[in-house]
Design an enzyme around this catalytic site. Structure first.
Site, PDB file in Angstrom:
ATOM      1  N   LEU A  75       0.840  -1.103  -0.011  1.00 49.94           N
ATOM      2  CA  LEU A  75       0.085  -0.038  -0.127  1.00 49.94           C
ATOM      3  C   LEU A  75       1.013   1.207   0.046  1.00 49.94           C
ATOM      4  O   LEU A  75       1.842   1.474   0.841  1.00 49.94           O
ATOM      5  CB  LEU A  75      -1.048  -0.141   1.239  1.00 49.94           C
ATOM      6  CG  LEU A  75      -1.904   1.137   1.287  1.00 49.94           C
ATOM      7  CD1 LEU A  75      -2.979   1.241   0.217  1.00 49.94           C
ATOM      8  CD2 LEU A  75      -2.531   1.215   2.736  1.00 49.94           C
ATOM      9  N   HIS A  76       0.520   2.071  -1.060  1.00 49.99           N
ATOM     10  CA  HIS A  76       1.528   3.374  -1.002  1.00 49.99           C
ATOM     11  C   HIS A  76       0.746   4.317  -0.245  1.00 49.99           C
ATOM     12  O   HIS A  76      -0.638   4.579  -0.464  1.00 49.99           O
ATOM     13  CB  HIS A  76       1.340   3.870  -2.445  1.00 49.99           C
ATOM     14  CG  HIS A  76       2.327   3.088  -3.250  1.00 49.99           C
ATOM     15  ND1 HIS A  76       3.496   3.440  -3.741  1.00 49.99           N
ATOM     16  CD2 HIS A  76       2.060   1.919  -3.838  1.00 49.99           C
ATOM     17  CE1 HIS A  76       4.107   2.341  -4.519  1.00 49.99           C
ATOM     18  NE2 HIS A  76       3.085   1.595  -4.884  1.00 49.99           N
ATOM     19  N   ALA A  77       1.392   5.249   0.645  1.00 50.43           N
ATOM     20  CA  ALA A  77       0.855   6.347   1.120  1.00 50.43           C
ATOM     21  C   ALA A  77       1.824   7.789   0.613  1.00 50.43           C
ATOM     22  O   ALA A  77       2.880   7.726   1.069  1.00 50.43           O
ATOM     23  CB  ALA A  77       0.749   6.441   2.574  1.00 50.43           C
TER      24      ALA A  77
END
Length: 169
Positions: free
Chosen positions: A126-128
């Site tokens: 998951l990219h933030a």
């Protein structure tokens, strides 16, 4: 992680290996980071989720959250993984919020999973990315290639419901 560097380290993982135990992770860059064989700026490790800075950030802040348990990508998640997706999103938001502080603006947070075939590391991540307004390489984060946790959760709910209907017939 830089696409060129990651491409050299990535391997193809067969579909049947989408959910394998942590002891059987593939030898890609994320597996190597988890085993301490490759460097990373670690943000958090709670035993289930491992968070670190992206080596090739798309904005001022660019964090990755991965499960220690190998899962190929978001398209292979099962309804039983709903709580994992929620925890990943919660962890990502919390890390960015803590880094930004009181000025955190939810609208400036880009959070999502690359959808196959648009990823370079075969490991659920998951990219933030923050702030959205300063993002570079926007072509990598489009509606087609970058799916929000909400999209993934809705998809898992549809899978669960269709499975329930099939089981009751």
């Amino acid at each position: 992680l830089g696409a060129a560097a990651v491409d050299k380290l990535s391997i193809n993982v067969p579909a049947e290996a989408a959910h394998i135990s942590s002891g059987e992770d593939p030898n890609n860059i994320f597996g190597r980071i988890l085993r301490g064989e490759a460097p990373a700026k670690v943000l958090d490790d709670d035993g289930e989720l491992f968070s670190f800075e992206d080596k090739n950030p798309a904005s001022t802040i660019h964090y990755l959250v991965i499960p220690r348990r190998f899962i190929l990508d978001a398209s292979t998640l099962q309804p039983s993984d709903v709580s994992l997706v929620r925890r990943m999103a919660q962890k990502a938001r919390g890390l960015v919020r803590a880094s930004v502080g009181a000025d955190f603006d939810e609208q400036q947070l880009a959070i999502g999973f690359h959808w196959p075939p648009w990823y370079s590391v075969p490991w659920l991540h998951l990219h933030a990315i923050y702030p959205r307004s300063a993002m570079r390489r926007r072509w990598k984060y489009t509606r087609v290639s970058f799916k929000s946790p909400s999209y993934v959760l809705n998809r898992l709910e549809l899978v669960r419901c269709s499975g329930s209907r099939q089981a009751s017939q």
